[in-house]
Scaffold this motif. Structure first.
Motif, PDB file in Angstrom:
ATOM      1  N   SER B 230      41.635  28.237  17.191  1.00  0.00           N
ATOM      2  CA  SER B 230      42.254  28.570  18.458  1.00  0.00           C
ATOM      3  C   SER B 230      41.447  27.830  19.523  1.00  0.00           C
ATOM      4  O   SER B 230      40.374  28.264  19.931  1.00  0.00           O
ATOM      5  CB  SER B 230      42.199  30.088  18.665  1.00  0.00           C
ATOM      6  OG  SER B 230      42.578  30.408  19.971  1.00  0.00           O
ATOM      7  N   ILE B 231      41.975  26.698  19.928  1.00  0.00           N
ATOM      8  CA  ILE B 231      41.228  25.791  20.807  1.00  0.00           C
ATOM      9  C   ILE B 231      41.196  26.425  22.196  1.00  0.00           C
ATOM     10  O   ILE B 231      42.235  26.660  22.811  1.00  0.00           O
ATOM     11  CB  ILE B 231      41.896  24.404  20.808  1.00  0.00           C
ATOM     12  CG1 ILE B 231      42.079  23.927  19.352  1.00  0.00           C
ATOM     13  CG2 ILE B 231      41.081  23.403  21.601  1.00  0.00           C
ATOM     14  CD1 ILE B 231      43.254  22.992  19.154  1.00  0.00           C
ATOM     15  N   SER B 232      40.002  26.697  22.665  1.00  0.00           N
ATOM     16  CA  SER B 232      39.848  27.689  23.730  1.00  0.00           C
ATOM     17  C   SER B 232      39.369  27.128  25.048  1.00  0.00           C
ATOM     18  O   SER B 232      38.265  26.595  25.149  1.00  0.00           O
ATOM     19  CB  SER B 232      38.871  28.773  23.285  1.00  0.00           C
ATOM     20  OG  SER B 232      39.289  29.319  22.054  1.00  0.00           O
ATOM     21  N   GLY B 233      40.182  27.298  26.059  1.00  0.00           N
ATOM     22  CA  GLY B 233      39.768  26.979  27.412  1.00  0.00           C
ATOM     23  C   GLY B 233      39.180  28.198  28.111  1.00  0.00           C
ATOM     24  O   GLY B 233      38.507  28.065  29.129  1.00  0.00           O
ATOM     25  N   TYR B 234      39.447  29.364  27.543  1.00  0.00           N
ATOM     26  CA  TYR B 234      39.066  30.605  28.215  1.00  0.00           C
ATOM     27  C   TYR B 234      37.610  30.592  28.680  1.00  0.00           C
ATOM     28  O   TYR B 234      37.293  30.852  29.830  1.00  0.00           O
ATOM     29  CB  TYR B 234      39.295  31.811  27.287  1.00  0.00           C
ATOM     30  CG  TYR B 234      38.998  33.118  27.983  1.00  0.00           C
ATOM     31  CD1 TYR B 234      39.947  33.689  28.835  1.00  0.00           C
ATOM     32  CD2 TYR B 234      37.763  33.751  27.856  1.00  0.00           C
ATOM     33  CE1 TYR B 234      39.670  34.853  29.523  1.00  0.00           C
ATOM     34  CE2 TYR B 234      37.486  34.919  28.545  1.00  0.00           C
ATOM     35  CZ  TYR B 234      38.444  35.472  29.367  1.00  0.00           C
ATOM     36  OH  TYR B 234      38.173  36.623  30.059  1.00  0.00           O
ATOM     37  N   HIS B 235      36.709  30.253  27.759  1.00  0.00           N
ATOM     38  CA  HIS B 235      35.270  30.348  28.048  1.00  0.00           C
ATOM     39  C   HIS B 235      34.809  29.247  28.980  1.00  0.00           C
ATOM     40  O   HIS B 235      33.862  29.414  29.740  1.00  0.00           O
ATOM     41  CB  HIS B 235      34.486  30.320  26.749  1.00  0.00           C
ATOM     42  CG  HIS B 235      35.145  31.140  25.677  1.00  0.00           C
ATOM     43  ND1 HIS B 235      36.196  30.646  24.934  1.00  0.00           N
ATOM     44  CD2 HIS B 235      34.966  32.413  25.274  1.00  0.00           C
ATOM     45  CE1 HIS B 235      36.620  31.577  24.099  1.00  0.00           C
ATOM     46  NE2 HIS B 235      35.890  32.667  24.287  1.00  0.00           N
ATOM     47  N   ILE B 236      35.515  28.094  28.895  1.00  0.00           N
ATOM     48  CA  ILE B 236      35.186  26.987  29.797  1.00  0.00           C
ATOM     49  C   ILE B 236      35.460  27.432  31.236  1.00  0.00           C
ATOM     50  O   ILE B 236      34.660  27.232  32.143  1.00  0.00           O
ATOM     51  CB  ILE B 236      36.010  25.740  29.407  1.00  0.00           C
ATOM     52  CG1 ILE B 236      35.519  25.210  28.048  1.00  0.00           C
ATOM     53  CG2 ILE B 236      35.942  24.659  30.479  1.00  0.00           C
ATOM     54  CD1 ILE B 236      36.330  24.064  27.461  1.00  0.00           C
ATOM     55  N   ARG B 237      36.598  28.131  31.418  1.00  0.00           N
ATOM     56  CA  ARG B 237      36.950  28.632  32.748  1.00  0.00           C
ATOM     57  C   ARG B 237      35.984  29.718  33.187  1.00  0.00           C
ATOM     58  O   ARG B 237      35.555  29.758  34.338  1.00  0.00           O
ATOM     59  CB  ARG B 237      38.375  29.167  32.718  1.00  0.00           C
ATOM     60  CG  ARG B 237      38.960  29.411  34.099  1.00  0.00           C
ATOM     61  CD  ARG B 237      39.158  28.101  34.825  1.00  0.00           C
ATOM     62  NE  ARG B 237      39.701  28.243  36.155  1.00  0.00           N
ATOM     63  CZ  ARG B 237      40.981  28.491  36.422  1.00  0.00           C
ATOM     64  NH1 ARG B 237      41.853  28.631  35.442  1.00  0.00           N
ATOM     65  NH2 ARG B 237      41.389  28.577  37.661  1.00  0.00           N
ATOM     66  N   GLU B 238      35.648  30.609  32.261  1.00  0.00           N
ATOM     67  CA  GLU B 238      34.732  31.698  32.618  1.00  0.00           C
ATOM     68  C   GLU B 238      33.369  31.144  33.028  1.00  0.00           C
ATOM     69  O   GLU B 238      32.663  31.732  33.834  1.00  0.00           O
ATOM     70  CB  GLU B 238      34.552  32.667  31.438  1.00  0.00           C
ATOM     71  CG  GLU B 238      35.790  33.484  31.124  1.00  0.00           C
ATOM     72  CD  GLU B 238      36.038  34.609  32.123  1.00  0.00           C
ATOM     73  OE1 GLU B 238      35.165  35.493  32.239  1.00  0.00           O
ATOM     74  OE2 GLU B 238      37.089  34.610  32.780  1.00  0.00           O
ATOM     75  N   ALA B 239      32.998  30.011  32.438  1.00  0.00           N
ATOM     76  CA  ALA B 239      31.704  29.407  32.781  1.00  0.00           C
ATOM     77  C   ALA B 239      31.743  28.750  34.154  1.00  0.00           C
ATOM     78  O   ALA B 239      30.720  28.268  34.629  1.00  0.00           O
ATOM     79  CB  ALA B 239      31.297  28.391  31.713  1.00  0.00           C
ATOM     80  N   GLY B 240      32.924  28.723  34.782  1.00  0.00           N
ATOM     81  CA  GLY B 240      32.983  28.249  36.161  1.00  0.00           C
ATOM     82  C   GLY B 240      33.770  26.976  36.377  1.00  0.00           C
ATOM     83  O   GLY B 240      33.740  26.413  37.464  1.00  0.00           O
ATOM     84  N   SER B 241      34.488  26.510  35.369  1.00  0.00           N
ATOM     85  CA  SER B 241      35.247  25.269  35.538  1.00  0.00           C
ATOM     86  C   SER B 241      36.437  25.493  36.460  1.00  0.00           C
ATOM     87  O   SER B 241      36.830  26.623  36.736  1.00  0.00           O
ATOM     88  CB  SER B 241      35.751  24.764  34.185  1.00  0.00           C
ATOM     89  OG  SER B 241      36.959  25.423  33.825  1.00  0.00           O
ATOM     90  N   THR B 242      37.032  24.393  36.890  1.00  0.00           N
ATOM     91  CA  THR B 242      38.305  24.461  37.598  1.00  0.00           C
ATOM     92  C   THR B 242      39.421  24.579  36.567  1.00  0.00           C
ATOM     93  O   THR B 242      39.194  24.407  35.364  1.00  0.00           O
ATOM     94  CB  THR B 242      38.547  23.176  38.410  1.00  0.00           C
ATOM     95  OG1 THR B 242      38.667  22.085  37.484  1.00  0.00           O
ATOM     96  CG2 THR B 242      37.415  22.891  39.381  1.00  0.00           C
ATOM     97  N   ALA B 243      40.645  24.821  37.053  1.00  0.00           N
ATOM     98  CA  ALA B 243      41.793  24.908  36.149  1.00  0.00           C
ATOM     99  C   ALA B 243      42.018  23.573  35.441  1.00  0.00           C
ATOM    100  O   ALA B 243      42.310  23.531  34.243  1.00  0.00           O
ATOM    101  CB  ALA B 243      43.040  25.314  36.931  1.00  0.00           C
TER     102      ALA B 243
END
Lengths: 141, 550, 322
Positions: B230-243
């Motif tokens: 499950s290729i995950s953007g969730y944690h990248i966003r939680e770490a502070g990334s932009t959309a």
């Protein structure tokens, strides 16, 4: 001619949680406020954090913890600091820490705890107000 | 053409005859992108509908991956849960299933995520704290006690030791008499985003990606209904990334897995239909909907045009969504119910296949049963009361939403070019590219909050002095002692000769570069622990050490 | 506010092996506290035993990882190690994030290792002086090897590297300016070249480039610098680096070069101390007199010249004593 001492702060993550957003944001804010920040990276044991604090002779240790292990790790670091002769090094921290645990930890000797939503301005101001060092070289220790 | 020119003229005339009366405010998305006062057909491409939007269930899938979307089947309401011992979490699972939840999702504690047993000194204070503690198959058997694995699909949020937990799931199935072919569910198993954002790793990235390919290959052969990554953007966003960063970095990770699997000789159409995605749904409603719609279109185009997939199922981006943990506030925590509801609505309007809604108290501690129930009810209200499910992609054709979708795609393509220039995702991790981009974005957002250019209600405006008054779930320290006792007892009573032999065989297989899955499964069946199995592979694959970028 | 611990007491404690005292003494060195001189005098008789290795090179070459791995190799031989990680990175605010230590954190649970990070700060007496005194503190503490990590750019950085008995220059292939960066003056002081990230496809080219640069040198070298290939993140080549370092040390000792270099360094240090005193006690006060200001005005109006005025502060040779 003596140079004015500079704030030296160790920013640390202890335990296994990998959330380093907060610790990095705060590290950068302290740096931009003119302080020397030593960041020790993720997944450190309390022993490693304290050894670094002693060798680096920092004025304060800022510990970020979002793992729920705060009631274990904060007291352990306080103990180790005292054992190593660094009882005067301030320990502050941040993370998801419930209100009553905050009170207990402060009673044990944690100088301050910042919970989610705290601004970096508040944190920088707090460090300036509570770390005794910079008024004169090596003062307060 | 003639008609477009007329519209342009009309627009200019409208603009000139209505001087702006705007508040002194920076009108930007949550990610800091400027937003225009008005969107019109002028913001769209010529032939936007046929080229960029199309029909649901058809390439490029902007409007949804299925023709009838929620008219056919609602999304899976899948609440992530896990705390304490396996028995504690098993009780929570039964509670959620009894209340209408339609899929399970397991949260593991930090020691399990890092491949440490509960009795390792490094696990001190963390056992069962932010997820369930699993040391061996014995715990896994308890976790799924009374839950028929042929009827419930299970998602497992596990990455560095994913192969081990997958093997444990297969072994529990065996004990229940369910063959692996019948198992359904999703393994997160996205190790790349760990180095980029979530930071729970064991092995160095290159070896870890090969391990992911091992699980892809294994499930292809033995678990045809199971999603191995499950290729995950969730944690990248939680770490502070932009959309945009979330979108781009995550799909870049997805391409890296696809390339690695193809490099092993696997046929893209044999594995691509089983890849799925996991997105964050943050508080900027339209930016998120644009992101979800762009994500589907980008993936479809990449799979078809770059990877040469011919099976239309390979082009589909199926995804899970979780509302944004970072958008929740410790102050006035009841407000989090509202935030979560809006974020959940964005995910549904963005066409998600499954959804986790956060509980209002998650910023304070693990969620209480009551808070979890409200979160689940939020999904049910959207599904059954709001009527938003009645038509497919109801926002499709909105000038703003389509422009936002186009912008997201363009932003992601820019990042893909940059990532390729620096030598790909692994090189980017090595150079700290992603880590620095995210840290910078997080810092910028914090600065905007402190300048009050962005408002968080209850945090930097509309502050209330009243203390938060909601109950908190606390984990009894006894849990850790109990779990340590359990794993020690297991180590003393199992067939240790068999454990040793299976672990040795595993190390040998890793050393020879074989697919390790069947060896991991043998070790799991022998009740080897997560740490023992991880260590047996570490001996060959090495240990990752963080190149830190602040 | 607590009173400051007297310098003598701190020195006694650090000589007895107390890390807390050592850490505090280094802070006083960094702060350029007035008691640094008495501290250093107390320490000096106990120094001269550590072997000092400089690890230098451009950013991104992997120096910290090389240092981390070198610590592992040296610790395996039982030797105690001090590390000074100099990070001159300072933005406008004067603050700094010192991050070199992160890669070495695993050694933080080893009492045989002492790691100290040092920022640029704008030390009045120079970063090099602070680093040199810190090395002496670690030496006096009984650390048998002291590793000094610096970015090989800038004058003070070169000076720090020059303090080491053996200087290892770390470069990495494929950095574009990898070999280019070497040319900036540090080439001459490198005793060992380390091509890190040697699993990179261009590693052999980097090695060849270094050979070419060495061949083009005009001044002959008594010691031919070896080129060591390492892949520090995979623990490869570090044993070799340590063997080469020891070989260089043997060469220095056998040839008498070690004694010679150390003697020259001490001479330079004495001159530096004397120079600073001369400046502070003689030169600077002499500019503060009214007479000097009048003379300066006359120089400005071309009624006299700078040499004639300097003669009045320090007489020209042949014009008699000071």
């Amino acid at each position: 001619m003596a140079q004015q001492g500079r704030y030296r702060i160790l920013m640390a993550k202890a335990g296994l949680d990998g959330h380093d957003r907060g610790v990095k944001v705060v590290s950068r804010a302290l740096r931009d406020a003119g302080m020397e920040v030593i960041y020790t990276g993720l997944h450190q044991t309390p022993e490693q954090v304290v050894r670094a604090a002693i060798d680096e002779d920092v004025d304060a240790v800022g510990l970020s913890l979002l793992s729920g292990a705060h009631m274990t790790i904060f007291p352990r670091i306080l103990d180790l600091l005292r054992q190593e002769g660094g009882g005067d090094i301030l320990l502050f921290g941040g993370g998801t820490i419930p209100e009553d645990d905050v009170l207990t930890l402060k009673q044990m000797g944690v100088a301050e705890l910042f919970t989610p939503g705290a601004s970096t301005v508040d944190i920088v101001d707090w460090v300036r107000a509570h770390v005794g060092r910079p008024t004169e070289a090596s003062a307060g220790r | 053409m003639l008609k477009d020119r007329t519209l342009e003229d009309d627009y200019r005339q409208w603009k000139d005859s209505h001087p702006l009366h705007e508040r002194d405010w920076k009108f930007t998305t949550l990610s800091g992108q400027p937003v225009a006062p008005l969107y019109t057909p002028l913001d769209l491409e010529p032939n936007e509908y046929t080229k960029e939007i199309g029909f649901p269930g058809e390439f490029p899938f902007t409007r949804g991956i299925y023709p009838s979307m929620y008219r056919g089947r609602l999304w899976t309401m899948r609440q992530f849960a896990g705390f304490g011992t396996a028995a504690d979490t098993n009780r929570r699972f039964h509670y959620l299933l009894d209340n209408g939840m339609t899929g399970l999702s397991v949260a593991f504690d930090n020691p399990t995520l890092m491949g440490f047993d509960s009795d390792d000194p490094r696990s001190l204070g963390e056992v069962g704290r932010t997820g369930v503690a699993i040391d061996s198959l014995a715990d896994m058997e308890t976790l799924f006690h009374g839950i028929p694995l042929d009827r419930v699909s299970t998602s497992m949020t596990i990455n560095a030791p994913a192969a081990v937990l997958l093997a444990m799931y297969v072994a529990v199935g065996e004990k229940q008499g369910v063959p692996s072919e019948k198992l359904t569910g999703t393994l997160q198993n996205d190790i790349l985003k760990e180095y980029i954002a979530q930071k729970e790793w064991i092995y160095p990235p290159k070896a870890a990606v090969e391990l992911v390919v091992d699980t892809i290959e294994y499930t292809m052969r033995h678990m045809p209904k199971y999603n191995p990554v499950s290729i995950s953007g969730y944690h990248i966003r939680e770490a502070g990334s932009t959309a945009t960063q979330e979108l781009a970095f995550t799909i870049a990770d997805g391409m890296t897995y696809a390339e690695a699997a193809m490099a092993r000789g696997l046929d893209v159409d044999a594995f691509a239909p089983r890849l799925s995605y996991f997105w964050n749904s943050h508080i900027d409603f339209f930016e998120e909907i644009g992101k979800f719609r762009a994500a589907r279109r980008i993936w479809a185009r990449l799979m078809k045009e770059k990877f040469g997939a011919r099976d239309p199922r390979s082009w589909l981006m199926r995804f899970h969504t979780q509302t944004a943990g970072v958008s929740l506030t410790a102050q006035q925590p009841e407000n989090n119910i509202v935030r979560t509801a809006l974020e959940a609505l964005a995910a549904v309007l963005g066409g998600t296949q499954s959804l986790h809604t956060n509980s209002m108290d998650e910023v304070l501690a693990l969620p209480t049963e009551k808070a979890v129930e409200i979160a689940l009810r939020t999904q049910q209200i959207i599904a059954y009361e709001t009527e938003v499910v009645n038509t497919v992609d109801p926002l499709g054709g909105s000038y703003f939403v389509e422009a936002m979708t186009d912008r997201m795609e363009a932003g992601a393509n820019d990042y893909f070019r940059r990532i390729e220039e620096i030598g790909g995702v692994l090189a980017g991790i090595d150079q700290g590219f992603f880590q620095r981009e995210i840290a910078e974005a997080a810092f910028q957002y914090q600065a905007e909050l402190e300048r009050k250019e962005k408002i968080m209600v209850g945090v930097n405006d509309f502050v209330s002095d009243a203390p938060a008054d909601i109950p908190i779930l606390k984990i009894d320290p006894e849990v850790e002692r109990e779990q340590i006792r359990r794993v020690r007892e297991l180590k003393a009573t199992r067939d240790n000769e068999r454990v040793r032999a299976t672990l040795e065989a595993l190390t040998g297989a890793a050393d020879r570069g074989e697919n390790v899955m069947s060896y991991v499964l043998e070790a799991v069946r022998a009740y080897a622990t997560v740490q023992e199995i991880s260590d047996a592979m570490k001996a060959v694959l090495g240990t990752y050490r963080e190149p830190a970028f602040v | 506010m607590a009173t400051e611990t007297p310098a003598g007491e701190l020195v006694d404690r650090l000589l007895a092996g107390n890390r807390r005292a050592a850490g505090q003494v280094i802070s006083r060195i960094e702060d350029e506290s007035p008691d640094v001189e008495s501290i250093m005098r107390g320490i000096f008789p106990h120094t001269g035993n550590a072997y000092v290795v400089g690890i230098t090179g451009p950013p991104g070459a992997g120096k910290s990882t090389v240092v981390d791995e070198l610590i592992r190799v040296i610790r395996a031989s039982g030797k105690r190690i001090g590390v000074v990680a100099v990070d001159p990175n300072s933005p406008f605010s004067g603050g700094a994030i010192l991050g070199d230590r992160i890669r070495m954190m695993r050694h933080s649970s080893d009492t045989g290792v002492f790691i100290r990070s040092m920022g640029a700060r704008g030390h009045l007496g120079g970063l090099a002086l602070a680093a040199r005194n810190t090395i002496l503190v670690l030496d006096a503490m009984g650390f048998e090897v002291v590793l000094v990590e610096t970015v090989g750019v800038g004058q003070s950085e070169l000076e720090i590297a020059g303090t080491a008995d053996t200087v290892a220059l770390v470069v990495a292939p494929g950095m574009g300016d990898g070999v280019q960066a070497i040319k900036a003056g540090i080439m001459e002081i490198a005793d060992i070249f380390v091509v890190n990230k040697a699993d990179h496809p261009q590693a052999n080219k980097t090695v060849a480039d270094i050979r070419d640069l060495l061949r083009m040198e005009i001044a002959p070298r008594a010691w031919t610098p070896p080129i060591v290939k390492t892949v520090a993140i995979r623990n490869e080549g570090l044993e070799d680096l340590w063997i080469r370092t020891r070989q260089h040390r043997q060469y220095l000792e056998r040839s008498g070069e070690l004694e010679n270099r150390r003697k020259l360094r001490l001479e330079a240090e004495i001159l530096e101390i004397a120079d600073r005193r001369l400046r502070e006690q003689v030169l600077e006060p002499s500019t503060e007199t009214e007479e000097f200001q009048q003379l300066l005005d006359r120089v400005v109006h071309r009624e006299t010249d700078p040499y004639a005025v300097a003669d009045r502060i320090v007489p020209r040779p042949g014009l008699g004593g000071v």
